[in-house]
Enzyme design. Structure first.
Site, short mmCIF file in Angstrom:
data_model
loop_
_atom_site.label_atom_id
_atom_site.label_comp_id
_atom_site.label_asym_id
_atom_site.label_seq_id
_atom_site.Cartn_x
_atom_site.Cartn_y
_atom_site.Cartn_z
N LYS A 15 0.98 -1.24 0.00
CA LYS A 15 -0.09 -0.04 -0.01
C LYS A 15 0.79 1.31 -0.01
O LYS A 15 0.39 2.44 -0.60
CB LYS A 15 -1.00 -0.11 1.09
CG LYS A 15 -2.13 -1.03 0.97
CD LYS A 15 -3.38 -0.75 1.95
CE LYS A 15 -4.41 -1.59 1.84
NZ LYS A 15 -5.42 -1.60 2.53
N LYS A 70 -4.95 -10.27 -7.08
CA LYS A 70 -6.34 -10.47 -6.21
C LYS A 70 -7.40 -9.41 -6.53
O LYS A 70 -7.32 -8.40 -7.00
CB LYS A 70 -5.41 -10.08 -4.64
CG LYS A 70 -6.50 -10.09 -3.73
CD LYS A 70 -5.66 -10.07 -2.26
CE LYS A 70 -5.87 -8.51 -2.06
NZ LYS A 70 -5.34 -8.08 -0.88
N LYS A 89 -10.91 -4.12 -3.75
CA LYS A 89 -12.08 -2.80 -3.88
C LYS A 89 -11.38 -1.66 -4.61
O LYS A 89 -12.11 -0.83 -5.25
CB LYS A 89 -12.24 -2.65 -2.67
CG LYS A 89 -12.98 -3.35 -1.66
CD LYS A 89 -13.06 -2.86 -0.27
CE LYS A 89 -13.76 -3.57 0.63
NZ LYS A 89 -13.40 -3.34 2.07
#
Ligand code: AMP
Ligand code: TRP
Length: 332
Positions: free
Chosen positions: A111, A194, A197
């Site tokens: 991230k 993956k 969102k």
């Protein structure tokens, strides 16, 4: 006592991975455990959020839990920021957590990316808050998708560090529950990534709010390869997109993976995709419609969260009191 704690971030685009990897398993587990399901709004703040959106998404995740079949009378459903103990315990546990443990966390590395120096402290200490979520209720079991495994191992390490430091057997070491064919649902556009969102392409995921028509279109456009469907598990493993779609089918149709592979072995993708769109549309379509119905009455959703907060606080407060005592914090 067996107690479950788990949560989802209210950061938009709830998808099939959230459902198959986490929420659907919770629905099964609620019969056998004392369950606490959280909407982790404090975790959402580790990346920038629009305040209005954050409120709306908090209600949306609540509606998704209920629409998927979690009983708000039986289980505690609440949003994290309504129980101050989460932030308090995160501080206390942060004082026991070596930086070296946090430096190993792959989610932070992903991230923060190349902008490590600009990343917020909250993003870095995210797993400590997650450990606090679990330990504040002395939860024994934590059902999550595969991507949370490392965070859970850290939560166990932190629980152990507390027990050793104070010579107590206070925190149980929480057990991960990672099971079913959907523990790691991959993107529809790239079988090595993956489903997430935050993917910029909405075609990469099936959202819990998509209607049957949208689902059919997304599955039609899902990436595949030119060969017919694989005949063995080994063959499937070497073809990530086929493997992912077969895993999704198995999970939605209630089959195991080998049975799903046997069913479509050697067939072409278009016939398989029609069947997949059918089951996905049935399962997600129903949940999405129920979510819309629930969201039309925000008063009901807020009532569920309000009652959940009171119940969660009633469990957490005495546990936090004991933690203060063990650590020597005076409560005059
Ligand atoms: P998050 O979207 O990060 O708030 O995740 C909420 C829950 O969904 C966690 O238990 C995750 O492990 C699970 N989850 C998220 N993405 C996936 C995925 N692609 N496949 C399976 N589980 C997932
Ligand atoms: N980190 C989890 C996720 O993004 C969400 C989460 C926060 C959680 N606190 C938790 C999951 C405690 C299980 C238990 O998926």
């Amino acid at each position: 006592m067996k107690r479950i704690f788990s949560g989802v971030q209210p950061t938009g685009n709830l998808h099939l991975g959230n459902y198959l990897g986490a929420i659907r398993n919770w629905v099964q587990l609620q019969k056998d455990f004392d369950c606490i399901f959280c909407i982790v709004d404090l975790h959402a703040l580790t990346l920038p959020q629009d305040p209005k959106e954050l409120r709306a998404q908090t209600r949306e995740v609540t509606a998704a839990y209920i629409a998927a079949g979690i009983d708000p009378e039986h289980c505690v459903i609440f949003n994290q920021s309504t129980v101050p103990g989460h932030a308090e315990l995160a501080w206390l546990l942060g004082c026991l957590t070596p930086l070296g443990w946090l430096n190993r966390m792959t989610q932070f590395k992903e991230k923060a990316g190349k902008h490590r120096e600009e990343a917020g402290l909250g993003l870095y200490s995210y797993p400590v808050l997650m450990a606090a979520d679990i330990l504040l209720y002395k939860a024994t079991h934590v059902p999550v998708g595969e991507d949370q495994k490392q965070h859970l191992e850290l939560a166990r390490d932190i629980a152990g560090a507390f027990n050793r430091r104070y010579g107590v057997e206070f925190f149980p070491l929480p057990e991960p529950q990672i099971f079913g064919a959907g523990t790691r649902v991959m993107s529809l556009r790239d079988g090595t990534k993956k489903m997430s969102k935050s993917d910029i392409s909405d075609y990469s995921r099936l959202n819990m709010t998509d209607d049957a028509e949208t689902i059919a279109l997304k599955i039609k456009k899902a990436k595949t390869d030119p060969q017919p469907l694989p005949a063995t598990e080994k063959e499937a493993e070497a073809r990530p997109e086929a493997d992912n779609l077969l895993g999704i089918y198995a999970s939605l149709a209630g089959l195991d993976k080998p049975a799903a592979i046997a069913r479509f072995a050697g067939k072409n993708f278009s016939a398989f995709k029609d069947e997949l769109a059918g089951v996905a549309g049935d399962v997600l379509g129903k949940i999405g419609a129920e979510m819309k119905r629930l969201l039309a009455d925000p008063g009901y959703i807020d009532g569920v969260l309000h009652r959940g907060a009171a119940r969660a606080n009633a469990i957490a407060s005495p546990i936090l009191g004991e933690i203060f005592d063990i650590m020597g914090l005076l409560r005059p």
